[in-house]
Design a protein around this motif. Structure first.
Motif, PDB file in Angstrom:
ATOM      1  N   PRO A 284       0.809  -1.227   0.000  1.00  0.00           N
ATOM      2  CA  PRO A 284       0.000   0.000   0.000  1.00  0.00           C
ATOM      3  C   PRO A 284       0.838   1.271   0.000  1.00  0.00           C
ATOM      4  O   PRO A 284       0.344   2.354  -0.344  1.00  0.00           O
ATOM      5  N   LYS A 285       2.115   1.145   0.362  1.00  0.00           N
ATOM      6  CA  LYS A 285       2.989   2.317   0.403  1.00  0.00           C
ATOM      7  C   LYS A 285       3.725   2.533  -0.914  1.00  0.00           C
ATOM      8  O   LYS A 285       4.427   3.532  -1.066  1.00  0.00           O
ATOM      9  N   ALA A 286       3.579   1.598  -1.834  1.00  0.00           N
ATOM     10  CA  ALA A 286       4.286   1.712  -3.109  1.00  0.00           C
ATOM     11  C   ALA A 286       3.738   2.880  -3.915  1.00  0.00           C
ATOM     12  O   ALA A 286       2.530   3.138  -3.921  1.00  0.00           O
ATOM     13  N   PRO A 287       4.605   3.638  -4.601  1.00  0.00           N
ATOM     14  CA  PRO A 287       4.128   4.757  -5.422  1.00  0.00           C
ATOM     15  C   PRO A 287       3.246   4.270  -6.556  1.00  0.00           C
ATOM     16  O   PRO A 287       3.414   3.159  -7.066  1.00  0.00           O
ATOM     17  N   THR A 288       2.287   5.082  -6.940  1.00  0.00           N
ATOM     18  CA  THR A 288       1.360   4.714  -8.009  1.00  0.00           C
ATOM     19  C   THR A 288       1.634   5.454  -9.310  1.00  0.00           C
ATOM     20  O   THR A 288       0.990   5.185 -10.318  1.00  0.00           O
ATOM     21  N   ALA A 289       2.568   6.373  -9.284  1.00  0.00           N
ATOM     22  CA  ALA A 289       2.932   7.109 -10.494  1.00  0.00           C
ATOM     23  C   ALA A 289       4.430   7.346 -10.481  1.00  0.00           C
ATOM     24  O   ALA A 289       5.036   7.530  -9.421  1.00  0.00           O
ATOM     25  N   ALA A 290       5.038   7.325 -11.653  1.00  0.00           N
ATOM     26  CA  ALA A 290       6.470   7.543 -11.754  1.00  0.00           C
ATOM     27  C   ALA A 290       6.800   8.988 -11.409  1.00  0.00           C
ATOM     28  O   ALA A 290       6.150   9.910 -11.911  1.00  0.00           O
ATOM     29  N   PRO A 291       7.800   9.231 -10.554  1.00  0.00           N
ATOM     30  CA  PRO A 291       8.173  10.598 -10.190  1.00  0.00           C
ATOM     31  C   PRO A 291       8.803  11.329 -11.363  1.00  0.00           C
ATOM     32  O   PRO A 291       9.464  10.721 -12.210  1.00  0.00           O
ATOM     33  N   ALA A 292       8.574  12.603 -11.414  1.00  0.00           N
ATOM     34  CA  ALA A 292       9.170  13.414 -12.472  1.00  0.00           C
ATOM     35  C   ALA A 292      10.647  13.613 -12.185  1.00  0.00           C
ATOM     36  O   ALA A 292      11.060  13.826 -11.050  1.00  0.00           O
ATOM     37  N   GLN A 293      11.464  13.521 -13.215  1.00  0.00           N
ATOM     38  CA  GLN A 293      12.881  13.777 -13.064  1.00  0.00           C
ATOM     39  C   GLN A 293      13.120  15.279 -12.995  1.00  0.00           C
ATOM     40  O   GLN A 293      12.411  16.064 -13.622  1.00  0.00           O
ATOM     41  N   PRO A 294      14.134  15.712 -12.235  1.00  0.00           N
ATOM     42  CA  PRO A 294      14.477  17.131 -12.227  1.00  0.00           C
ATOM     43  C   PRO A 294      14.805  17.615 -13.628  1.00  0.00           C
ATOM     44  O   PRO A 294      15.195  16.833 -14.493  1.00  0.00           O
ATOM     45  N   SER A 295      14.641  18.891 -13.859  1.00  0.00           N
ATOM     46  CA  SER A 295      14.891  19.461 -15.173  1.00  0.00           C
ATOM     47  C   SER A 295      16.283  19.115 -15.662  1.00  0.00           C
ATOM     48  O   SER A 295      17.271  19.271 -14.947  1.00  0.00           O
ATOM     49  N   GLY A 296      16.383  18.656 -16.907  1.00  0.00           N
ATOM     50  CA  GLY A 296      17.673  18.324 -17.492  1.00  0.00           C
ATOM     51  C   GLY A 296      18.102  16.901 -17.238  1.00  0.00           C
ATOM     52  O   GLY A 296      18.819  16.324 -18.029  1.00  0.00           O
ATOM     53  N   ILE A 297      17.685  16.315 -16.108  1.00  0.00           N
ATOM     54  CA  ILE A 297      18.087  14.958 -15.798  1.00  0.00           C
ATOM     55  C   ILE A 297      17.398  14.003 -16.761  1.00  0.00           C
ATOM     56  O   ILE A 297      16.223  14.101 -17.037  1.00  0.00           O
ATOM     57  N   GLY A 298      18.160  13.032 -17.275  1.00  0.00           N
ATOM     58  CA  GLY A 298      17.589  12.023 -18.137  1.00  0.00           C
ATOM     59  C   GLY A 298      17.744  12.317 -19.612  1.00  0.00           C
ATOM     60  O   GLY A 298      17.309  11.555 -20.440  1.00  0.00           O
ATOM     61  N   ARG A 299      18.380  13.423 -19.934  1.00  0.00           N
ATOM     62  CA  ARG A 299      18.549  13.755 -21.351  1.00  0.00           C
ATOM     63  C   ARG A 299      20.024  13.967 -21.695  1.00  0.00           C
ATOM     64  O   ARG A 299      20.355  14.729 -22.608  1.00  0.00           O
ATOM     65  N   GLY A 300      20.894  13.344 -20.937  1.00  0.00           N
ATOM     66  CA  GLY A 300      22.311  13.470 -21.221  1.00  0.00           C
ATOM     67  C   GLY A 300      22.930  14.744 -20.710  1.00  0.00           C
ATOM     68  O   GLY A 300      24.104  15.029 -20.998  1.00  0.00           O
ATOM     69  N   ALA A 301      22.169  15.524 -19.933  1.00  0.00           N
ATOM     70  CA  ALA A 301      22.676  16.822 -19.483  1.00  0.00           C
ATOM     71  C   ALA A 301      23.837  16.672 -18.511  1.00  0.00           C
ATOM     72  O   ALA A 301      24.755  17.506 -18.498  1.00  0.00           O
ATOM     73  N   ILE A 302      23.795  15.648 -17.677  1.00  0.00           N
ATOM     74  CA  ILE A 302      24.861  15.494 -16.694  1.00  0.00           C
ATOM     75  C   ILE A 302      26.181  15.164 -17.381  1.00  0.00           C
ATOM     76  O   ILE A 302      27.227  15.739 -17.056  1.00  0.00           O
ATOM     77  N   ALA A 303      26.156  14.242 -18.348  1.00  0.00           N
ATOM     78  CA  ALA A 303      27.384  13.893 -19.064  1.00  0.00           C
ATOM     79  C   ALA A 303      27.939  15.101 -19.804  1.00  0.00           C
ATOM     80  O   ALA A 303      29.156  15.354 -19.785  1.00  0.00           O
ATOM     81  N   SER A 304      27.061  15.858 -20.447  1.00  0.00           N
ATOM     82  CA  SER A 304      27.524  17.040 -21.191  1.00  0.00           C
ATOM     83  C   SER A 304      28.138  18.085 -20.257  1.00  0.00           C
ATOM     84  O   SER A 304      29.154  18.697 -20.578  1.00  0.00           O
ATOM     85  N   THR A 305      27.507  18.268 -19.111  1.00  0.00           N
ATOM     86  CA  THR A 305      28.045  19.228 -18.141  1.00  0.00           C
ATOM     87  C   THR A 305      29.385  18.760 -17.600  1.00  0.00           C
ATOM     88  O   THR A 305      30.328  19.554 -17.442  1.00  0.00           O
ATOM     89  N   LEU A 306      29.491  17.469 -17.330  1.00  0.00           N
ATOM     90  CA  LEU A 306      30.761  16.927 -16.854  1.00  0.00           C
ATOM     91  C   LEU A 306      31.869  17.159 -17.872  1.00  0.00           C
ATOM     92  O   LEU A 306      32.989  17.567 -17.512  1.00  0.00           O
ATOM     93  N   VAL A 307      31.573  16.926 -19.139  1.00  0.00           N
ATOM     94  CA  VAL A 307      32.574  17.151 -20.191  1.00  0.00           C
ATOM     95  C   VAL A 307      33.034  18.610 -20.195  1.00  0.00           C
ATOM     96  O   VAL A 307      34.224  18.908 -20.328  1.00  0.00           O
ATOM     97  N   SER A 308      32.079  19.530 -20.010  1.00  0.00           N
ATOM     98  CA  SER A 308      32.420  20.960 -20.043  1.00  0.00           C
ATOM     99  C   SER A 308      33.304  21.384 -18.876  1.00  0.00           C
ATOM    100  O   SER A 308      33.961  22.423 -18.947  1.00  0.00           O
TER     101      SER A 308
END
Length: 436
Positions: A284-308
């Protein structure tokens, strides 16, 4: 998806183990079902569970470990059960629409009254009946009414040598990061393997089959082949097989695991196993909807920022793709390849005391910083240098570098390509704020 690969962090605090099975040979008591149950439970909480897991040890290896658990352990979960009318168990053979791995898939026989629970013995019986003809040795299992997720494991011999075959079940939140990662091929930099294929089935389910190794650093020749099925409803069925009588601690007994990729598919996609998943009590405590990712997360933004933010003089020879708070790059400064990985984790204040002790440096703005130089956990001679930071609002950035292009391969250089001072500068960059 594989600090837990993020840092010591992707190991769950509730597991209290702080070391992945890749790094240690478990004793007899630390058996498959314990690791499987913990991995499945770890995977089940989507982002919130991942966040707690990331902080368990507070270093930059969690993401890789989580992925390996999902690919090599959670993926080690499934087989095929067929239920007849009135809940009676159907066995392979005959002409009533039943199937086995040996004969190939037929239309499953539907159950007029779905079973509401399965015992461990029932799961073992189903698994044995659905495998090709052969001899069976020791077996162990857990039913659907127990605390941890159900599973079954048997020792199987088709005449070519003993092999462990395991099946297990869990629910995955549709549309979640976990659902995506479960059916995504592992990155070879993080989890070396021979082959991986993902297939979309007519009903919308996704099936991933991986041919890899129990020990990614190849310290032993134990092979691990897995299949993961995830349906649009979030039903998760996985199969694991080894070319030894046990996942660890047993000598290789045959050249390859017994089931071909085609038979793995048949085993993992048999429709009756979905009844086992459906019989697992709903949390009953399990989430029923997938949480939204923070802006930029999940689209390769972290890798690109790391490279920079990399220092001059290093060449990027490989980098991760889509990210969900974690990314890596492999750099070469002319002295050999070096893996650099990062985790960006908001809202970590509740575990700050676990990660930053009295040795932490506190900056003028309240940010805490810890740097470490310690042995790595994969290939021979690998070391890991880490800079771990947390802002006053709980925004954590942790970066690690290694003296090899992969944690799973032996060291190729004396030290990582980036110093702890350079890692510290990357972790403290204001650019990460734009991703949270």
């Amino acid at each position: 998806m594989p600090v837990d690969d993020h840092g010591h962090g992707h190991d769950q605090a509730q597991e209290q183990e702080q070391e992945h099975d890749h790094d240690h040979d478990y004793d007899h008591e630390d058996r498959f079902e314990e690791r499987l149950g913990e991995a499945l439970r770890q995977a089940g909480g989507a982002y919130e569970t991942d966040r707690r897991a990331l902080v368990a040890a507070g270093e930059t290896r969690g993401h890789r470990l989580l992925l390996r658990r999902r690919a090599a352990v959670v993926a080690g979960v499934a087989s095929v059960a067929l239920v007849g009318l009135g809940g009676a168990l159907l066995v392979p053979g005959g002409d009533d629409g039943r199937q086995s791995v040996a004969t190939g898939a037929k239309t499953p026989v539907a159950s007029a009254t779905p079973k509401t629970s399965y015992t461990g013995d029932e799961l073992i019986g189903i698994l044995e009946k659905l495998l090709p003809r052969g001899e069976f040795g020791s077996a162990e299992a857990r039913g659907t009414d127990e605390k941890l997720p159900p599973y079954a494991q048997v020792v199987y011999n088709d005449g070519k040598g003993k092999a462990a075959v395991a099946v297990g079940f869990d629910r995955i939140l549709p549309g979640s990061e976990q659902a995506r990662q479960t059916v995504e091929c592992p990155d070879k930099v993080l989890t070396p393997h021979d082959s991986c294929a993902v297939t979309r089935l007519p009903d919308g389910s996704a099936l991933k089959i991986v041919q890899g190794y129990e020990y990614p650093d190849r310290r032993a020749d134990t092979k691990l082949w897995t299949a993961d099925l995830v349906t649009p409803k979030g039903q998760h069925v996985g199969v694991s097989e080894w070319n030894a009588a046990a996942e660890k601690g047993a000598p290789v007994s045959r050249a390859e695991p017994p089931l071909s990729t085609a038979r793995l598919k048949t085993l993992a996609t048999a429709g009756a196993w979905l009844s086992v998943v459906d019989a697992i009590p709903v949390d009953p405590k399990a989430p029923t909807a997938a949480p939204a990712q923070p802006s930029g997360i999940g689209r390769g933004a972290i890798a690109s920022t790391l490279v920079s933010l990399l220092p001059k003089g290093v060449k990027v020879v490989a980098k991760s793709g889509l990210d969900g708070g974690y990314a890596y790059v492999v750099v070469d400064d002319g002295k050999g390849r070096s893996l650099v990985q990062i985790n960006v984790q908001p809202n970590m204040s509740d575990v700050e005391h676990q990660l930053f002790g009295a040795d932490a440096e506190t900056l003028a703005d309240g940010t805490k910083v810890v740097t470490r130089e310690e042995p790595g956990e994969g290939g021979a001679g690998v070391v890991m240098w880490t800079a771990d930071t947390i802002r006053t609002d709980g925004f954590r950035v942790v970066v690690s570098a290694f003296n090899s292009g992969s944690q799973e391969t032996a060291a190729t250089r004396p030290a990582p390509a980036l110093s702890t001072k350079q890692l510290r500068a990357i972790a403290l960059s204001a650019k990460w704020r734009g991703l949270g």
